[in-house]
Write a protein that holds these residues in place. Structure first.
Motif, mmCIF file in Angstrom:
data_model
loop_
_atom_site.group_PDB
_atom_site.id
_atom_site.type_symbol
_atom_site.label_atom_id
_atom_site.label_comp_id
_atom_site.label_asym_id
_atom_site.label_seq_id
_atom_site.Cartn_x
_atom_site.Cartn_y
_atom_site.Cartn_z
ATOM 1 N N UNK A 13 0.801 -1.222 0.000
ATOM 2 C CA UNK A 13 0.000 0.000 0.000
ATOM 3 C C UNK A 13 0.836 1.274 0.000
ATOM 4 N N UNK A 14 1.817 1.377 0.900
ATOM 5 C CA UNK A 14 2.542 2.633 1.059
ATOM 6 C C UNK A 14 3.260 3.020 -0.221
ATOM 7 N N UNK A 15 3.950 2.067 -0.821
ATOM 8 C CA UNK A 15 4.706 2.371 -2.025
ATOM 9 C C UNK A 15 3.786 2.689 -3.211
ATOM 10 N N UNK A 16 2.667 1.979 -3.320
ATOM 11 C CA UNK A 16 1.719 2.277 -4.396
ATOM 12 C C UNK A 16 1.100 3.651 -4.197
ATOM 13 N N UNK A 17 0.738 3.979 -2.975
ATOM 14 C CA UNK A 17 0.143 5.298 -2.732
ATOM 15 C C UNK A 17 1.139 6.403 -3.063
ATOM 16 N N UNK A 18 2.391 6.230 -2.643
ATOM 17 C CA UNK A 18 3.398 7.241 -2.922
ATOM 18 C C UNK A 18 3.655 7.375 -4.418
ATOM 19 N N UNK A 19 3.534 6.272 -5.153
ATOM 20 C CA UNK A 19 3.876 6.272 -6.565
ATOM 21 C C UNK A 19 2.731 6.677 -7.478
ATOM 22 N N UNK A 20 1.475 6.364 -7.105
ATOM 23 C CA UNK A 20 0.374 6.589 -8.055
ATOM 24 C C UNK A 20 -0.763 7.449 -7.517
ATOM 25 N N UNK A 21 -0.822 7.719 -6.218
ATOM 26 C CA UNK A 21 -1.957 8.472 -5.664
ATOM 27 C C UNK A 21 -1.765 9.975 -5.843
ATOM 28 N N UNK A 22 -2.850 10.728 -5.648
ATOM 29 C CA UNK A 22 -2.780 12.185 -5.628
ATOM 30 C C UNK A 22 -3.444 12.698 -4.358
ATOM 31 N N UNK A 23 -3.369 14.000 -4.136
ATOM 32 C CA UNK A 23 -3.871 14.586 -2.895
ATOM 33 C C UNK A 23 -5.346 14.959 -2.969
ATOM 34 N N UNK A 24 -5.991 14.709 -4.109
ATOM 35 C CA UNK A 24 -7.371 15.184 -4.291
ATOM 36 C C UNK A 24 -8.411 14.067 -4.218
ATOM 37 N N UNK A 25 -7.953 12.821 -4.334
ATOM 38 C CA UNK A 25 -8.890 11.704 -4.370
ATOM 39 C C UNK A 25 -8.381 10.569 -3.487
ATOM 40 N N UNK A 26 -9.250 9.591 -3.249
ATOM 41 C CA UNK A 26 -8.868 8.370 -2.562
ATOM 42 C C UNK A 26 -8.433 7.338 -3.593
ATOM 43 N N UNK A 27 -7.387 6.596 -3.272
ATOM 44 C CA UNK A 27 -6.918 5.516 -4.135
ATOM 45 C C UNK A 27 -7.492 4.206 -3.615
ATOM 46 N N UNK A 28 -8.458 3.649 -4.342
ATOM 47 C CA UNK A 28 -8.950 2.316 -4.022
ATOM 48 C C UNK A 28 -8.003 1.317 -4.665
ATOM 49 N N UNK A 29 -7.312 0.554 -3.830
ATOM 50 C CA UNK A 29 -6.315 -0.384 -4.329
ATOM 51 C C UNK A 29 -6.639 -1.787 -3.864
ATOM 52 N N UNK A 30 -6.737 -2.709 -4.816
ATOM 53 C CA UNK A 30 -6.797 -4.128 -4.533
ATOM 54 C C UNK A 30 -5.347 -4.595 -4.456
ATOM 55 N N UNK A 31 -4.862 -4.884 -3.252
ATOM 56 C CA UNK A 31 -3.436 -5.157 -3.103
ATOM 57 C C UNK A 31 -3.038 -6.538 -3.602
ATOM 58 N N UNK A 32 -3.996 -7.366 -3.970
ATOM 59 C CA UNK A 32 -3.668 -8.663 -4.584
ATOM 60 C C UNK A 32 -3.416 -8.492 -6.073
ATOM 61 N N UNK A 33 -4.333 -7.860 -6.769
ATOM 62 C CA UNK A 33 -4.218 -7.724 -8.224
ATOM 63 C C UNK A 33 -3.529 -6.427 -8.640
#
Length: 347
Positions: free
Chosen positions: A157-177
């Motif tokens: 989660x942490x690395x994906x959020x840092x790499x692909x998320x933005x400050x304006x929305x929530x990142x819904x991430x399925x950490x398996x796929x």
């Protein structure tokens, strides 16, 4: 604070940054294939690189005023430099580099200062031309650096959020796929993050122990990961504390999915956050008395929809969903009765 030229007597070849993150729901589920809902925060780690013509990396952390040097491809002795060493080695740095690091992501607050640093280093290597990778691959390499060079068996989660998320929305991430979507915050709400002032370090905390416990629970239940369990009743028969640890993961995944249902408003979302904190405190046992106090103060405020610890726990920060436009005023009121060690981080 010393700049790159002050310490290395040259200009950097490249500069790159990456943000920290705060997680609203889905805590301690990413290493069991679960669902998470983080967002990036404005604070960032910034890394400047220049080739130095040697077979040694030289790292200067400006905020700490600390140095480290280590051979190309190897780990560093200094704990702060191991994140950099891992990213450089696994990112394929070709030859020695001078590395200058600055960051305004609070350390030890559960806001992913380490992931921000790893991703920033890898982005810098990409700009330098040593690494060919998209944002998802950068996150996976950063996670490996955490595992192999730092010794923290973190999820993605942490690395994906840092790499692909933005400050304006929530990142819904399925950490398996690693499937992901950007989702809006509930209407009429904004995010408030407060630092409890209680620092924690993952490698020295119970993080790896918790991971081992849920892995053992999954083994006893005969499933690859607790993501595959959707009913709490299926946990019957697990010994304590494996039962409690597994119950948190199963119910936390359910809370993330419930938050995505049509018609969920800020009040409902906040209720799910409150339940998440109770589960982290009671079943996963990763809270702290000062975190509980700060969360209780937030939950008692009439303009707060919900609040919970964020990050691994054992100290660090708390996150609240609050009425839009009220975050700064709420922070002042809550912190006034908490103590001088508390502070507002976001917004």
């Amino acid at each position: 604070m010393k700049a790159f030229a002050d310490v290395f007597h040259q200009a950097p070849d490249v500069v790159a940054s990456a943000p920290g993150r705060v997680n609203l729901l889905g805590e301690h589920t990413d290493y069991q294939g679960g669902f998470v809902l983080p967002t990036a925060i404005p604070q960032q780690a910034t890394v400047a690189l220049a080739r130095n013509g040697t077979d040694e990396h030289r790292v200067y952390a400006a905020d700490l005023d600390e140095w480290a040097a280590f051979p190309v491809g190897e780990n560093a002795q200094a704990p702060f430099a191991r994140y950099v060493a891992g990213a450089l080695a696994l990112g394929g740095a070709s030859g020695g580099l001078n590395v200058h690091v600055t960051s305004d992501v609070p350390m030890g607050a559960g806001l992913s200062s380490s992931a921000a640093l790893e991703v920033a280093v890898l982005r810098a290597l990409r700009r330098l031309g040593d690494l060919k990778a998209d944002d998802e691959h950068i996150a996976l390499v950063a996670q490996r650096a955490e595992h192999e060079f730092v010794g923290v068996q973190c999820g993605i989660m942490d690395q994906m959020a840092s790499s692909v998320a933005d400050t304006h929305t929530l990142l819904l991430l399925d950490t398996r796929s690693l499937e992901r979507q950007l989702r809006p915050l509930p209407a009429g709400a904004e995010v408030l993050v407060l630092d409890s002032g209680v620092p924690r370090t993952l490698a020295g905390s119970g993080y790896n122990e918790r991971r081992a416990q849920v892995e053992e629970a999954a083994r006893l239940l005969g499933v690859p990961e607790l993501r595959d369990i959707t009913e709490v009743e299926a946990l019957t028969g697990l010994p304590s504390p494996l039962l409690e640890r597994a119950r948190h993961v199963v119910t936390e995944n359910a809370r993330v999915l419930a938050a995505l249902e049509e018609g969920v408003d800020a009040a409902r979302f906040g209720t799910l956050m409150n339940a998440s904190h109770a589960s982290l405190r009671d079943d996963y046992a990763v809270s702290h008395p000062r975190l509980d106090e700060l969360v209780s103060r937030l939950q008692a405020h009439p303009a707060v929809y919900g609040a919970r610890l964020t990050g691994a726990g054992f100290g660090g920060a708390v996150v609240a969903l609050v009425q839009a436009g009220q975050a700064t005023a709420i922070a002042a009121e809550v912190l006034a009765g908490y103590g001088p060690e508390g502070r507002q981080v976001v917004p």
